[in-house]
Structure formats: structure tokens, C-alpha cells
Motif scaffolding. Structure first.
Motif, PDB file in Angstrom:
ATOM      1  N   GLY A  33       0.794  -1.228   0.000  1.00  0.00           N
ATOM      2  CA  GLY A  33       0.000   0.000   0.000  1.00  0.00           C
ATOM      3  C   GLY A  33       0.828   1.282   0.000  1.00  0.00           C
ATOM      4  O   GLY A  33       0.276   2.381  -0.020  1.00  0.00           O
ATOM      5  N   LYS A  34       2.161   1.143   0.039  1.00  0.00           N
ATOM      6  CA  LYS A  34       3.026   2.339   0.056  1.00  0.00           C
ATOM      7  C   LYS A  34       3.381   2.767  -1.375  1.00  0.00           C
ATOM      8  O   LYS A  34       3.139   2.041  -2.340  1.00  0.00           O
ATOM      9  CB  LYS A  34       4.313   2.041   0.821  1.00  0.00           C
ATOM     10  N   ARG A  35       4.019   3.924  -1.481  1.00  0.00           N
ATOM     11  CA  ARG A  35       4.474   4.417  -2.780  1.00  0.00           C
ATOM     12  C   ARG A  35       5.970   4.112  -2.920  1.00  0.00           C
ATOM     13  O   ARG A  35       6.749   4.474  -2.033  1.00  0.00           O
ATOM     14  CB  ARG A  35       4.265   5.935  -2.877  1.00  0.00           C
ATOM     15  N   ILE A  36       6.333   3.449  -4.027  1.00  0.00           N
ATOM     16  CA  ILE A  36       7.747   3.106  -4.250  1.00  0.00           C
ATOM     17  C   ILE A  36       8.220   3.740  -5.549  1.00  0.00           C
ATOM     18  O   ILE A  36       7.655   3.491  -6.618  1.00  0.00           O
ATOM     19  CB  ILE A  36       7.947   1.570  -4.320  1.00  0.00           C
ATOM     20  N   ALA A  37       9.258   4.565  -5.456  1.00  0.00           N
ATOM     21  CA  ALA A  37       9.801   5.236  -6.649  1.00  0.00           C
ATOM     22  C   ALA A  37      10.890   4.373  -7.272  1.00  0.00           C
ATOM     23  O   ALA A  37      11.705   3.782  -6.561  1.00  0.00           O
ATOM     24  CB  ALA A  37      10.375   6.594  -6.270  1.00  0.00           C
ATOM     25  N   THR A  38      10.909   4.306  -8.599  1.00  0.00           N
ATOM     26  CA  THR A  38      11.912   3.490  -9.284  1.00  0.00           C
ATOM     27  C   THR A  38      12.051   3.863 -10.755  1.00  0.00           C
ATOM     28  O   THR A  38      11.129   4.426 -11.349  1.00  0.00           O
ATOM     29  CB  THR A  38      11.553   1.983  -9.186  1.00  0.00           C
ATOM     30  N   ILE A  75       5.885   4.383  -8.548  1.00  0.00           N
ATOM     31  CA  ILE A  75       6.073   5.715  -9.108  1.00  0.00           C
ATOM     32  C   ILE A  75       7.310   5.698  -9.989  1.00  0.00           C
ATOM     33  O   ILE A  75       8.419   5.466  -9.518  1.00  0.00           O
ATOM     34  CB  ILE A  75       6.209   6.760  -7.983  1.00  0.00           C
ATOM     35  N   GLU A  76       7.086   5.905 -11.287  1.00  0.00           N
ATOM     36  CA  GLU A  76       8.191   5.803 -12.230  1.00  0.00           C
ATOM     37  C   GLU A  76       8.955   7.120 -12.330  1.00  0.00           C
ATOM     38  O   GLU A  76       8.365   8.167 -12.548  1.00  0.00           O
ATOM     39  CB  GLU A  76       7.642   5.404 -13.602  1.00  0.00           C
ATOM     40  N   MET A  77      10.280   7.038 -12.158  1.00  0.00           N
ATOM     41  CA  MET A  77      11.130   8.215 -12.286  1.00  0.00           C
ATOM     42  C   MET A  77      12.285   7.878 -13.210  1.00  0.00           C
ATOM     43  O   MET A  77      12.773   6.758 -13.193  1.00  0.00           O
ATOM     44  CB  MET A  77      11.676   8.641 -10.914  1.00  0.00           C
ATOM     45  N   ARG A  78      12.762   8.850 -13.976  1.00  0.00           N
ATOM     46  CA  ARG A  78      13.866   8.615 -14.906  1.00  0.00           C
ATOM     47  C   ARG A  78      15.218   8.597 -14.210  1.00  0.00           C
ATOM     48  O   ARG A  78      16.161   7.969 -14.630  1.00  0.00           O
ATOM     49  CB  ARG A  78      13.850   9.663 -16.027  1.00  0.00           C
ATOM     50  N   GLY A  79      15.346   9.342 -13.139  1.00  0.00           N
ATOM     51  CA  GLY A  79      16.611   9.420 -12.411  1.00  0.00           C
ATOM     52  C   GLY A  79      16.354  10.117 -11.089  1.00  0.00           C
ATOM     53  O   GLY A  79      15.210  10.511 -10.803  1.00  0.00           O
ATOM     54  N   GLY A  80      17.393  10.256 -10.281  1.00  0.00           N
ATOM     55  CA  GLY A  80      17.232  10.947  -9.009  1.00  0.00           C
ATOM     56  C   GLY A  80      16.238  10.271  -8.080  1.00  0.00           C
ATOM     57  O   GLY A  80      15.615  10.917  -7.230  1.00  0.00           O
ATOM     58  N   HIS A 107       9.056  13.551  -0.194  1.00  0.00           N
ATOM     59  CA  HIS A 107       7.722  13.026   0.102  1.00  0.00           C
ATOM     60  C   HIS A 107       6.955  12.628  -1.152  1.00  0.00           C
ATOM     61  O   HIS A 107       5.731  12.700  -1.196  1.00  0.00           O
ATOM     62  CB  HIS A 107       6.913  14.028   0.942  1.00  0.00           C
ATOM     63  N   ILE A 108       7.707  12.222  -2.167  1.00  0.00           N
ATOM     64  CA  ILE A 108       7.079  11.718  -3.390  1.00  0.00           C
ATOM     65  C   ILE A 108       6.824  10.220  -3.225  1.00  0.00           C
ATOM     66  O   ILE A 108       5.939   9.649  -3.838  1.00  0.00           O
ATOM     67  CB  ILE A 108       8.013  11.950  -4.616  1.00  0.00           C
ATOM     68  N   ALA A 109       7.645   9.579  -2.396  1.00  0.00           N
ATOM     69  CA  ALA A 109       7.520   8.131  -2.204  1.00  0.00           C
ATOM     70  C   ALA A 109       7.935   7.757  -0.783  1.00  0.00           C
ATOM     71  O   ALA A 109       8.620   8.518  -0.093  1.00  0.00           O
ATOM     72  CB  ALA A 109       8.393   7.396  -3.208  1.00  0.00           C
ATOM     73  N   ASP A 110       7.520   6.542  -0.372  1.00  0.00           N
ATOM     74  CA  ASP A 110       7.875   6.044   0.962  1.00  0.00           C
ATOM     75  C   ASP A 110       9.120   5.171   0.905  1.00  0.00           C
ATOM     76  O   ASP A 110       9.802   4.973   1.905  1.00  0.00           O
ATOM     77  CB  ASP A 110       6.717   5.210   1.525  1.00  0.00           C
TER      78      ASP A 110
END
Ligand code: PRP
Ligand code: ZN
Length: 292
Positions: free
Chosen positions: A118-123, A143-148, A156-159
Motif C-alpha cells: 500500500g506504500k508508494r515506491i519510486a523506481t 512511481i516511475e522516475m527517470r533518475g534521481g 515526500h514523493i515516495a515512501d
């Protein structure tokens, strides 16, 4: 008619670029800058290097634009999450080793995969992450990110994040801790579906054979020593990763000479143990070329 040329797609810049070129040079291919930065020509063989972004390599090779490609397993897996990659991979190249890890802020009370349900995972690796989540029977927001990616929790964009780790420095300076190994990666040699084309088969085979030789000889050592005959078994067991050593008689009947190819690094600790087991005149030599 111009002679057909074999194309190898390599990363132009980034984590694998330098070692890829070293492999090519080590295989005796003399690469020189071609008409532009995108194309390098090998002057002593009918081979061109296509220098592109790593994310483009799987597509170029899959579309038969390049017969071979050198790419990170992580990039390949992300590109073709459902393909049988063993059909594409010609060999593992032993460099560019890194891992894709799930990481959380240091103060996150992590109790296993359920902790990120249920959390947000950036990758930057959404496909690989989604597969890992489903393998672990949990759902989370990817949560899809290109870098950084490493700054996402602080912003606080992801957990949590799922990102490449090699030395671990990036995680550390961003107050993150690795909690799960998601994927192990290294550079791999991949081939196009149509490769090798008959008119390029001989050059394709040569490249594959030489890359194999360079890969196997990297880190391999030739070890020689004299050993007491009655401690031979013990001494052979101490030699790291040797297949079957050569044993030769010496003038002293109680002693033999042992020669072995080791496919792993030989550490001082090993030499100390060999010495303690009675070995003497121990020599460790680098292997320049090897054709298994
Ligand atoms: C990866 C990853 C981290 C860093 C980890 O980035 O995204 O930022 O390497 O390495 P470390 O554990 O040694 O600190 P990469 O260099 O591939 O660049 P990218 O993020 O632009 O793809
Ligand atoms: Zn990258």
C-alpha cells in the motif's frame, strides 16, 4: 560490393561504457572513431560499434539493427520482463556487477515485504519492481522516475525506492537503507534474433570466442609451487577454483611441482595457508590470454 560488417551495440557513456570498450580492445579489436560519435569502426576486422544509450541497446539488438550488444542485465530485464532472456543472452561478462534493491528511510521500521504494501515506491525499473511485488503477493503504488530516485522519499514523493546499488554510497548519503535484494545484475552479451547471418557467421563466432577468452582470463591466475607429496591433497584443495592441476616429479622424491589455473583471485590468506601446509616457492602469475 562492400563487405558486410558486424555491428555491436555498446553503451556510449555510463556505468558499462569504459569496461565494454576494454573488453573489445582486449579481444584485439582496434576501434577508432568513425564518421561521428555514434559509430566507431574496428580497423582490423569488418566490425562497427554502435554507441548508444543503454536503454536503446535491447531494442536495437532485438530489431536486428545490431547483431550483438553489451548491456546490463538490469536494463535487459526491464525491457523484456516476460521474455526468456536465456535465448538472447550469449554470455555473462563478469563486469558491471550491481544489484537492484528495495530501500527505505533509515528510521523506517521494516518487517519484510508486507511493510511496503500500500506504500508508494519510486523506481526507474517499474517492470522489475512490479514483478517483485507480485512474486511477494503485495500491491503498492509504483512511481516511475527517470533518475534521481534516491531523493524521492525526502521530497515526500515516495515512501521507499527500488534502485541500483553498487557501492551503497548513494543510499547512505540519502539516509536510506537497503532492505531487499530485488535483482542481481552484471553486463551481458546479447544477440539479435537473426544473428548470426551466414555471411557474418565467421566474424560473429570469432567475436564470441574472443570475448569468452577475455572474460575467462580476467582475474584468472596461473599458480605454481613445490609441495610435499604427502600433503598434496590438502594443498590441491587450498588452490582456489582450479580444475585439475598438473603434478610433476622433482629430483627430491618427497616433493612435487604443482601447476594450476585458478579462475578466482588468489589472496594472501590462501598463500599463507599453502605455506603452512608445506608448499614452497609459490608463484602467482597473471594470465594474459586464454582460449578454453
Ligand atoms: C545508479 C543509481 C544510484 C547509483 C548507485 O545511478 O541510480 O544513483 O547508481 O551507485 P552507488 O551504490 O555506487 O552509490 P546510475 O549511475 O546508473 O545513473 P542513473 O541514476 O542516471 O541511471
Ligand atoms: Zn542509467
Amino acid at each position: 560490393m562492400t563487405e558486410p560488417r558486424l555491428r555491436i551495440a555498446v553503451q556510449k557513456s555510463g556505468r558499462l561504457a569504459e569496461r565494454s570498450l576494454e573488453l573489445i580492445t582486449g579481444a584485439g579489436l582496434r576501434a577508432i572513431r568513425g564518421a561521428n560519435e555514434l559509430l566507431y569502426r574496428v580497423e582490423n576486422h569488418p566490425i562497427d560499434l554502435l554507441r548508444v544509450r543503454d536503454d536503446d541497446i535491447p531494442t536495437f539488438v532485438d530489431d536486428n539493427v545490431a547483431e550483438l550488444g553489451i548491456v546490463g542485465y538490469n536494463v535487459l530485464k526491464e525491457h523484456f520482463p516476460d521474455k526468456d532472456l536465456e535465448e538472447i543472452i550469449v554470455m555473462r561478462l563478469g563486469f558491471g556487477k550491481c544489484t537492484l534493491k528495495l530501500a527505505v528511510p533509515v528510521n523506517f521500521d521494516y518487517q519484510g515485504p508486507k511493510s511496503v504494501a500500500g506504500k508508494r515506491i519510486a523506481t526507474s525499473y517499474p517492470n522489475i519492481l512490479k514483478q517483485w511485488l507480485s512474486d511477494n503477493g503485495i500491491t503498492a503504488e509504483v512511481i516511475e522516475m527517470r533518475g534521481g530516485v534516491e531523493v524521492a522519499p525526502r521530497m515526500h514523493i515516495a515512501d521507499a525506492i527500488c534502485d541500483l546499488v553498487s557501492t551503497g554510497t548513494t543510499l547512505e548519503v540519502n539516509n536510506l537503507k537497503p532492505v531487499e535484494l530485488v535483482l542481481k545484475s552484471e553486463a551481458v552479451l546479447i544477440k539479435a534474433p537473426h544473428a548470426p547471418q551466414p555471411d557474418l557467421a565467421h566474424i560473429y563466432d570469432m567475436v564470441v570466442r574472443r570475448f569468452d577468452g577475455v572474460t575467462k582470463s580476467t582475474g584468472a591466475k596461473y599458480v605454481m609451487m613445490n609441495a610435499p607429496r604427502d600433503h598434496l591433497d590438502e594443498i590441491i584443495n587450498l588452490i582456489p577454483g582450479s580444475g585439475s592441476p598438473t603434478i610433476m616429479n622433482l629430483v627430491d622424491p618427497s616433493m612435487v611441482a604443482v601447476h594450476a589455473v585458478c579462475d578466482e583471485s588468489v589472496f594472501w590468506e590462501t598463500l599463507d595457508r599453502l605455506k603452512a601446509a608445506g608448499a614452497s616457492a609459490i608463484l602467482v602469475l597473471p594470465i594474459e590470454k586464454m582460449m578454453p
